[in-house]
Motif scaffolding. Structure first.
Motif, short mmCIF file in Angstrom:
data_model
loop_
_atom_site.label_atom_id
_atom_site.label_comp_id
_atom_site.label_asym_id
_atom_site.label_seq_id
_atom_site.Cartn_x
_atom_site.Cartn_y
_atom_site.Cartn_z
N ASP A 20 -1.22 -25.74 6.15
CA ASP A 20 -1.47 -25.10 6.86
C ASP A 20 0.05 -24.34 6.64
N GLU A 21 1.24 -25.10 6.90
CA GLU A 21 2.68 -24.88 6.30
C GLU A 21 2.82 -23.87 5.16
N ILE A 22 2.52 -24.95 4.26
CA ILE A 22 2.47 -23.87 2.59
C ILE A 22 2.05 -23.02 3.00
N ILE A 23 0.59 -22.51 3.52
CA ILE A 23 0.36 -21.23 2.65
C ILE A 23 0.43 -20.52 4.06
N GLU A 24 1.21 -20.56 4.79
CA GLU A 24 2.01 -19.61 6.02
C GLU A 24 2.91 -18.96 5.32
N ILE A 25 3.51 -19.96 4.42
CA ILE A 25 4.79 -19.24 3.44
C ILE A 25 4.69 -18.44 2.61
N GLU A 26 3.54 -18.84 1.59
CA GLU A 26 2.90 -18.64 0.30
C GLU A 26 2.86 -17.00 1.42
N ASN A 27 1.81 -17.00 1.31
CA ASN A 27 1.31 -15.29 2.23
C ASN A 27 2.28 -14.47 2.55
N ARG A 28 3.31 -15.44 3.12
CA ARG A 28 4.75 -14.38 3.09
C ARG A 28 5.35 -13.68 2.30
N TRP A 34 -1.00 -17.77 -3.99
CA TRP A 34 -2.54 -18.49 -4.27
C TRP A 34 -3.01 -18.19 -3.18
N SER A 35 -4.10 -19.34 -3.42
CA SER A 35 -4.37 -19.57 -1.97
C SER A 35 -5.08 -20.79 -2.57
N ARG A 36 -5.50 -21.30 -0.38
CA ARG A 36 -5.50 -22.88 -0.74
C ARG A 36 -6.22 -23.33 -1.40
N ALA A 37 -7.53 -23.15 -1.53
CA ALA A 37 -8.38 -23.83 -2.93
C ALA A 37 -7.37 -23.89 -4.33
N ASN A 38 -6.32 -23.11 -4.69
CA ASN A 38 -5.15 -23.51 -5.45
C ASN A 38 -4.58 -24.74 -5.51
N PHE A 39 -4.08 -24.62 -4.04
CA PHE A 39 -2.63 -26.18 -3.69
C PHE A 39 -3.68 -27.20 -3.73
N VAL A 40 -4.99 -27.40 -3.39
CA VAL A 40 -5.83 -27.84 -3.43
C VAL A 40 -6.02 -28.62 -3.32
N GLU A 70 5.81 -32.73 -21.98
CA GLU A 70 6.08 -30.85 -20.91
C GLU A 70 5.98 -30.70 -19.31
N ALA A 71 6.89 -30.57 -18.53
CA ALA A 71 6.59 -30.05 -17.41
C ALA A 71 6.03 -28.61 -17.49
N HIS A 72 5.31 -28.06 -16.44
CA HIS A 72 4.69 -26.67 -16.14
C HIS A 72 5.00 -26.36 -14.83
N LEU A 73 5.97 -26.03 -14.44
CA LEU A 73 6.87 -24.74 -13.04
C LEU A 73 5.40 -23.82 -12.70
N LEU A 74 4.42 -24.65 -12.01
CA LEU A 74 3.55 -23.82 -11.71
C LEU A 74 3.36 -22.46 -10.19
N ASN A 75 4.50 -22.91 -9.53
CA ASN A 75 4.19 -22.91 -7.94
C ASN A 75 6.45 -23.37 -7.96
N ILE A 76 6.41 -21.81 -6.92
CA ILE A 76 7.94 -22.53 -6.92
C ILE A 76 8.06 -21.16 -5.56
N SER A 77 8.31 -21.51 -4.03
CA SER A 77 8.99 -20.66 -3.02
C SER A 77 9.34 -21.02 -2.40
N VAL A 78 10.71 -20.18 -1.07
CA VAL A 78 10.94 -20.42 -0.53
C VAL A 78 10.79 -19.31 0.65
N ALA A 79 10.82 -20.00 1.97
CA ALA A 79 10.67 -18.92 2.90
C ALA A 79 11.25 -17.56 2.72
N GLU A 80 10.93 -16.37 3.64
CA GLU A 80 11.52 -15.83 3.84
C GLU A 80 13.66 -15.67 4.54
N GLN A 81 12.60 -16.05 6.06
CA GLN A 81 14.18 -16.60 6.52
C GLN A 81 15.31 -17.27 5.73
N HIS A 82 14.74 -18.18 4.58
CA HIS A 82 15.69 -19.20 4.15
C HIS A 82 15.89 -18.59 2.64
#
Length: 159
Positions: A20-28, A34-40, A70-82
């Protein structure tokens, strides 16, 4: 990021209970999140999903997939206010360290050419463009290419 703020950032593995916390940041932060299913699916597949917390607040996260050496960085995100406080750099540094510990020789990622802030961070960390994926990202008008970037990880590693 100040040393004080970096010391307060706790890096923790993320689980389905954190979605829930991840999706809140992702959507903002993304117009095409990404969808919830992508993270699941990422968690179920055993990808490394880590979050950075300041006290109890999730301020950012990343998803890292290991493929052989090899590592593949698929997603990296920071909350808007931070954003703009160095949290993205802390997350990236942690992902690179984790990749190195898992035996990766390099980290690969895709980034929108229009994402100047992300490009600057990746270049600061030594990522170099190695290709372009045409029409990779959805966009308001069709699609946007992705720049494919790679960073070679040195044993004991810099950054």
């Amino acid at each position: 990021m100040s040393a004080v703020l970096a010391a307060k950032l706790s890096m923790l593995p993320m689980y389905p209970a954190d979605l829930d916390e991840i999706i809140e940041i992702e959507n903002r932060v993304y117009p095409f999140p990404w969808s919830r299913a992508n993270f699941v699916d990422s968690i179920a597949a055993g990808y490394s999903v880590w979050g950075g917390r300041l006290t109890d607040e999730l301020v950012g996260y990343y998803v890292l997939m290991m493929v052989v050496d090899e590592a593949h960085l698929l997603n990296i995100s920071v909350a808007e206010q931070h954003q703009g406080k160095g949290i993205g750099a802390c997350l990236l540094r942690h992902a690179m360290r984790l990749a190195r510990q898992a035996g990766a020789c390099s980290v690969l990622l895709e980034v929108r050419p229009s994402n100047a802030q992300a490009l600057a961070i990746y270049q600061h960390f030594g990522f170099r463009q190695i290709g372009v994926r045409r029409g990779y990202y959805p966009a308001e008008k069709g699609s946007e290419d992705a720049l494919v970037m790679r960073q070679v990880l040195l044993p004991g590693g810099a950054k």
